[in-house]
Design a protein around this motif. Sequence first.
Motif, PDB file in Angstrom:
ATOM      1  N   ILE A 208      16.343 -43.118  -3.085  1.00 42.97           N
ATOM      2  CA  ILE A 208      15.034 -42.458  -3.191  1.00 42.97           C
ATOM      3  C   ILE A 208      13.938 -43.339  -2.596  1.00 42.97           C
ATOM      4  N   ALA A 209      14.005 -44.651  -2.862  1.00 38.22           N
ATOM      5  CA  ALA A 209      13.017 -45.577  -2.304  1.00 38.22           C
ATOM      6  C   ALA A 209      13.101 -45.611  -0.776  1.00 38.22           C
ATOM      7  N   ALA A 210      14.333 -45.658  -0.244  1.00 39.67           N
ATOM      8  CA  ALA A 210      14.501 -45.680   1.209  1.00 39.67           C
ATOM      9  C   ALA A 210      14.025 -44.372   1.835  1.00 39.67           C
ATOM     10  N   ARG A 211      14.260 -43.265   1.134  1.00 35.54           N
ATOM     11  CA  ARG A 211      13.792 -41.969   1.652  1.00 35.54           C
ATOM     12  C   ARG A 211      12.273 -41.879   1.647  1.00 35.54           C
TER      13      ARG A 211
ATOM     14  N   SER B 292      27.056 -33.688  -3.271  1.00 34.09           N
ATOM     15  CA  SER B 292      27.904 -34.826  -2.907  1.00 34.09           C
ATOM     16  C   SER B 292      27.238 -36.147  -3.260  1.00 34.09           C
ATOM     17  N   LEU B 293      25.929 -36.243  -3.033  1.00 36.11           N
ATOM     18  CA  LEU B 293      25.198 -37.467  -3.381  1.00 36.11           C
ATOM     19  C   LEU B 293      25.208 -37.692  -4.884  1.00 36.11           C
ATOM     20  N   SER B 294      25.068 -36.615  -5.643  1.00 35.56           N
ATOM     21  CA  SER B 294      25.085 -36.731  -7.093  1.00 35.56           C
ATOM     22  C   SER B 294      26.409 -37.313  -7.583  1.00 35.56           C
ATOM     23  N   SER B 295      27.513 -36.859  -7.011  1.00 29.12           N
ATOM     24  CA  SER B 295      28.828 -37.361  -7.411  1.00 29.12           C
ATOM     25  C   SER B 295      29.055 -38.786  -6.930  1.00 29.12           C
ATOM     26  N   ALA B 296      28.701 -39.067  -5.679  1.00 31.22           N
ATOM     27  CA  ALA B 296      28.973 -40.385  -5.105  1.00 31.22           C
ATOM     28  C   ALA B 296      28.149 -41.480  -5.756  1.00 31.22           C
ATOM     29  N   LEU B 297      26.921 -41.165  -6.150  1.00 31.25           N
ATOM     30  CA  LEU B 297      26.020 -42.177  -6.717  1.00 31.25           C
ATOM     31  C   LEU B 297      25.945 -42.083  -8.242  1.00 31.25           C
ATOM     32  N   HIS B 298      26.807 -41.256  -8.829  1.00 31.87           N
ATOM     33  CA  HIS B 298      26.920 -41.145 -10.289  1.00 31.87           C
ATOM     34  C   HIS B 298      25.551 -40.893 -10.940  1.00 31.87           C
TER      35      HIS B 298
ATOM     36  N   ALA C 234      14.592 -47.206   8.037  1.00 29.13           N
ATOM     37  CA  ALA C 234      14.754 -46.595   6.720  1.00 29.13           C
ATOM     38  C   ALA C 234      16.007 -45.727   6.675  1.00 29.13           C
ATOM     39  N   SER C 235      16.362 -45.086   7.789  1.00 24.19           N
ATOM     40  CA  SER C 235      17.582 -44.295   7.843  1.00 24.19           C
ATOM     41  C   SER C 235      18.815 -45.168   7.633  1.00 24.19           C
ATOM     42  N   VAL C 236      18.814 -46.337   8.266  1.00 23.33           N
ATOM     43  CA  VAL C 236      19.929 -47.272   8.078  1.00 23.33           C
ATOM     44  C   VAL C 236      20.004 -47.711   6.618  1.00 23.33           C
ATOM     45  N   ALA C 237      18.844 -48.000   6.034  1.00 25.41           N
ATOM     46  CA  ALA C 237      18.820 -48.403   4.624  1.00 25.41           C
ATOM     47  C   ALA C 237      19.376 -47.293   3.726  1.00 25.41           C
ATOM     48  N   CYS C 238      19.037 -46.033   4.056  1.00 28.55           N
ATOM     49  CA  CYS C 238      19.553 -44.907   3.269  1.00 28.55           C
ATOM     50  C   CYS C 238      21.082 -44.872   3.298  1.00 28.55           C
ATOM     51  N   GLY C 239      21.658 -45.196   4.449  1.00 25.05           N
ATOM     52  CA  GLY C 239      23.099 -45.136   4.577  1.00 25.05           C
ATOM     53  C   GLY C 239      23.829 -46.314   3.969  1.00 25.05           C
ATOM     54  N   LEU C 240      23.105 -47.374   3.583  1.00 29.61           N
ATOM     55  CA  LEU C 240      23.743 -48.582   3.064  1.00 29.61           C
ATOM     56  C   LEU C 240      23.561 -48.769   1.562  1.00 29.61           C
ATOM     57  N   VAL C 241      22.730 -47.946   0.934  1.00 30.11           N
ATOM     58  CA  VAL C 241      22.442 -48.148  -0.489  1.00 30.11           C
ATOM     59  C   VAL C 241      23.627 -47.710  -1.347  1.00 30.11           C
ATOM     60  N   ASP C 242      23.619 -48.163  -2.607  1.00 26.76           N
ATOM     61  CA  ASP C 242      24.697 -47.800  -3.518  1.00 26.76           C
ATOM     62  C   ASP C 242      24.186 -47.276  -4.855  1.00 26.76           C
ATOM     63  N   SER C 243      22.912 -46.878  -4.911  1.00 24.32           N
ATOM     64  CA  SER C 243      22.364 -46.298  -6.134  1.00 24.32           C
ATOM     65  C   SER C 243      21.368 -45.210  -5.777  1.00 24.32           C
TER      66      SER C 243
END
Length: 499
Positions: free
Chosen positions: A120-123, A53-59, A106-115
């Motif tokens: 990966i950086a937030a994780r 799902s992440l692969s599709s959503a983040l192209h 960092a969890s919040v940042a993971c949920g707000l990113v668009d790339s």
Amino acid sequence: MTASPSASPSNAPDPTTEQPGLTPEARRAVIVVLVGAVLAFLDATIVNVALDSLSSALHSSLRTIQWVVTAYLLAQAAVLPMTGWAARKVGARRLYVASLLLFTLASVACGLVDSAWALIAARTVQGIGGGMMIPAGQIILVTAAGPQGLARVMGAVGIPMVLTPVFGPTVGGLLLDHAGWQWIFLINLPLGVAGLALALRLLPADRRGEDPGPLDTAGLVLVSLGMVGITFGLSQAGGDHGLGSVEVLGPFLAGLVLTAGFVLRALRARHPLLDVRLYRDRLFGSASFVTFVFGAATYGGMILMPLYYQVVRHEDASTTGLLLAPQGIGAAVAMGLSSRLFEKIGSVTCVIGAAVSVVASVPFVLIGADTSYWLLGLAMVVRGLGIGLSVMPAMTAAFQALDPGQINDATPQLNVAQRVGGSMGTAVFVVVLQQHLAGGTTPADQATAFGTTFWWVFGTAVLAVLPTLLMAAVERRRRQDTGSAGNSARTAVDGVGTA
């Protein structure tokens, strides 16, 4: 201070002594650390079902998205070795609160990113927080519980360790289906805020402790790069690379060399990052090996049944999670029993757990394409019992072998042993499975491949029995030596009194 064979024999459980309950301070510590443990272990498993799902959503390609998992593991491996020094420097409570705060942000940042690369950086940052949080929480628990309450607190916080890998995929699947991929990360926000509030309210202020000395920077570089190399090499196995490929062996062997260099340095350094001399204590050494082997058998074996249900039986992620629930239930029941059993019979608890794990592995080597779900569920309950009776009692025995001042050094080393064991088990089992799945087109062929791979799990379970026997023997001898020393002292006192 280094451990010696007679350093702390009085810490061994005495079957004739009634063990007291937990102190109020220890109960409060359990409540706080449970929240952090749930967060860390849940997040390590919940993302696995979301990669497509992440692969599709983040192209992005699946190969790139795989770094969402790998970066988290590498960050944890890099910071684990320094948690003991950091806990001495700033205090275990401050370290726990800071790492939980970092993990939550960092969890919040993971949920707000668009790339993909931002995720990966937030994780990576999230992995740093999670890598420090678990050892810091264990240091708090061991200190609060003391030798007498250690088995009970370790059993309590061990429950999320065995439950979250089972229920994590189910939670992840439900969130993906009904809320969106962002919520597999944003769900950590309310839990993290609650954990921070509880930590600040319930945990006592850090006591002024010993000066840890200057940070062993060279040692930190050696062991951190070593852990990263080992973890990265193992994470490469199971994709397009086999265990003997350059992509796997290169970083793995480099990591081993760097880690060996760290050990040699630690034996000579005045202020080593970690006291590796703890392994001279036979009880701690054997308990650490049990932790390593059970990490391989437990976490490596956990990856096979979800794949079986999805590949052979074509179940979705949510249903697969529910089918895995019996193992979590068995482990949770065993965790509740293991603490009281450990207080009565000590490390023999681990021997029983290891034997149960061996027996429980037999049905899985006979698995077929139409094996009854009821039979698999029963076998998984028994397997969960074996895990629950082995994992945390082994860590408890390791901690009880040491003096209180050695806990900060022991905690990260035990976590590293468990983490590396899990990574190695996962890598080996996945590669074996892939080799036997190749060319298998029918469900029967695929089921046979899983059964063959479970022979490796069975062998690992058998291997785990040996160090548990050694651990129980060492503990028994220490108890006998303690009893002999006590009798000699009483005889001497009686002789003086008679004279």
